[in-house]
Scaffold this motif. Structure first.
Motif, PDB file in Angstrom:
ATOM      1  N   HIS A   1       0.829  -1.200   0.000  1.00  0.00           N
ATOM      2  CA  HIS A   1       0.000   0.000   0.000  1.00  0.00           C
ATOM      3  C   HIS A   1       0.867   1.255   0.000  1.00  0.00           C
ATOM      4  O   HIS A   1       0.893   2.026   0.959  1.00  0.00           O
ATOM      5  N   ASN A   2       1.570   1.437  -1.090  1.00  0.00           N
ATOM      6  CA  ASN A   2       2.432   2.583  -1.311  1.00  0.00           C
ATOM      7  C   ASN A   2       2.690   2.661  -2.812  1.00  0.00           C
ATOM      8  O   ASN A   2       2.102   1.911  -3.578  1.00  0.00           O
ATOM      9  N   MET A   3       3.576   3.568  -3.226  1.00  0.00           N
ATOM     10  CA  MET A   3       3.915   3.675  -4.649  1.00  0.00           C
ATOM     11  C   MET A   3       5.417   3.452  -4.816  1.00  0.00           C
ATOM     12  O   MET A   3       6.221   4.039  -4.090  1.00  0.00           O
ATOM     13  N   GLN A   4       5.781   2.597  -5.766  1.00  0.00           N
ATOM     14  CA  GLN A   4       7.180   2.317  -6.046  1.00  0.00           C
ATOM     15  C   GLN A   4       7.346   2.091  -7.543  1.00  0.00           C
ATOM     16  O   GLN A   4       6.420   1.654  -8.226  1.00  0.00           O
ATOM     17  N   TYR A   5       8.541   2.387  -8.024  1.00  0.00           N
ATOM     18  CA  TYR A   5       8.858   2.216  -9.448  1.00  0.00           C
ATOM     19  C   TYR A   5      10.246   1.603  -9.521  1.00  0.00           C
ATOM     20  O   TYR A   5      11.192   2.123  -8.915  1.00  0.00           O
TER      21      TYR A   5
ATOM     22  N   GLU B   1       7.341   6.220  -2.613  1.00  0.00           N
ATOM     23  CA  GLU B   1       6.540   7.174  -1.863  1.00  0.00           C
ATOM     24  C   GLU B   1       5.684   6.380  -0.900  1.00  0.00           C
ATOM     25  O   GLU B   1       5.009   5.433  -1.310  1.00  0.00           O
ATOM     26  N   LYS B   2       5.717   6.742   0.363  1.00  0.00           N
ATOM     27  CA  LYS B   2       5.023   5.935   1.372  1.00  0.00           C
ATOM     28  C   LYS B   2       3.515   6.115   1.374  1.00  0.00           C
ATOM     29  O   LYS B   2       2.809   5.324   1.973  1.00  0.00           O
ATOM     30  N   THR B   3       3.003   7.107   0.689  1.00  0.00           N
ATOM     31  CA  THR B   3       1.560   7.316   0.676  1.00  0.00           C
ATOM     32  C   THR B   3       0.900   6.480  -0.415  1.00  0.00           C
ATOM     33  O   THR B   3       1.469   6.298  -1.483  1.00  0.00           O
ATOM     34  N   PRO B   4      -0.299   5.970  -0.146  1.00  0.00           N
ATOM     35  CA  PRO B   4      -1.014   5.249  -1.190  1.00  0.00           C
ATOM     36  C   PRO B   4      -1.470   6.238  -2.256  1.00  0.00           C
ATOM     37  O   PRO B   4      -1.593   7.429  -1.999  1.00  0.00           O
ATOM     38  N   GLY B   5      -1.699   5.747  -3.453  1.00  0.00           N
ATOM     39  CA  GLY B   5      -2.128   6.646  -4.516  1.00  0.00           C
ATOM     40  C   GLY B   5      -2.687   5.894  -5.689  1.00  0.00           C
ATOM     41  O   GLY B   5      -2.785   4.670  -5.677  1.00  0.00           O
TER      42      GLY B   5
ATOM     43  N   GLY C   1       0.490   1.293   8.679  1.00  0.00           N
ATOM     44  CA  GLY C   1       1.498   0.259   8.843  1.00  0.00           C
ATOM     45  C   GLY C   1       1.979  -0.339   7.536  1.00  0.00           C
ATOM     46  O   GLY C   1       3.080  -0.848   7.439  1.00  0.00           O
ATOM     47  N   TYR C   2       1.141  -0.277   6.512  1.00  0.00           N
ATOM     48  CA  TYR C   2       1.515  -0.821   5.213  1.00  0.00           C
ATOM     49  C   TYR C   2       2.289   0.177   4.359  1.00  0.00           C
ATOM     50  O   TYR C   2       2.901  -0.174   3.384  1.00  0.00           O
ATOM     51  N   GLN C   3       2.197   1.444   4.682  1.00  0.00           N
ATOM     52  CA  GLN C   3       2.674   2.472   3.777  1.00  0.00           C
ATOM     53  C   GLN C   3       4.172   2.703   3.817  1.00  0.00           C
ATOM     54  O   GLN C   3       4.718   3.282   2.888  1.00  0.00           O
TER      55      GLN C   3
ATOM     56  N   ALA D   1      -3.502   1.497  -3.391  1.00  0.00           N
ATOM     57  CA  ALA D   1      -4.307   2.682  -3.112  1.00  0.00           C
ATOM     58  C   ALA D   1      -5.072   2.609  -1.795  1.00  0.00           C
ATOM     59  O   ALA D   1      -5.886   3.465  -1.517  1.00  0.00           O
ATOM     60  N   ALA D   2      -4.836   1.619  -0.979  1.00  0.00           N
ATOM     61  CA  ALA D   2      -5.617   1.504   0.253  1.00  0.00           C
ATOM     62  C   ALA D   2      -4.713   1.021   1.380  1.00  0.00           C
ATOM     63  O   ALA D   2      -3.538   0.761   1.185  1.00  0.00           O
TER      64      ALA D   2
END
Length: 109
Positions: free
Chosen positions: A59-63, A96-100, A82-84, A77-78
Motif C-alpha cells: 500500500h504505497n507507490m514504487q517504481y 513514496e510511502k503514501t497510497p495513490g 502500517g503498510y505504507q 491505493a488503500a
C-alpha cells in the motif's frame, strides 16, 4: 508482433515495503510470496519481452527497473499506515510511502 505487453498482478515482484519487502519485512510469508513470484515470472517477462509489470498489494507507490530494462510499478491505493512505509531497494527508482492512484498513457510511437 504485439506492440505492447503489460502484465498486471496482485503480488509484487520487487518491493521495499514493510509488508512485501524482503530485506525489511514484518511478514516473512508475504516476503516469501514476493520471492516466489519473482522467481516464477521474471524469466517469463524477459523471455517474452514484456516491458511493464504492474501490481498493487503493497500500500504505497514504487517504481523499479531491472538490469534488462523491465519496469515494475507498485501502486497500492488503500490500507493503514502500517503498510505504507517503504524503504530503498536496489532496482528502485522511485518510492513514496503514501497510497495513490496511477494513470498510464500509452502512445502509438
Amino acid at each position: 508482433s504485439t506492440r505492447w505487453k503489460v502484465v498486471v498482478n496482485h503480488n509484487p515482484i520487487y518491493s521495499g515495503g514493510l509488508f512485501h519487502g524482503e530485506h525489511i519485512t514484518r511478514n516473512h510469508h508475504a516476503a516469501a510470496a514476493t520471492r516466489r513470484t519473482r522467481e516464477t515470472l521474471v524469466p517469463l517477462l524477459h523471455k517474452y519481452n514484456v516491458p511493464v509489470y504492474m501490481n498493487g498489494d503493497d500500500h504505497n507507490m514504487q517504481y523499479f527497473q531491472d538490469p534488462n530494462g523491465t519496469v515494475y510499478i507498485v501502486n497500492g491505493a488503500a490500507g493503514g499506515a502500517g503498510y505504507q512505509s517503504v524503504h530503498r531497494h536496489p532496482f528502485q527508482l522511485f518510492r513514496e510511502k503514501t497510497p495513490g492512484f496511477a494513470v498510464h498513457t500509452v502512445n502509438h510511437s
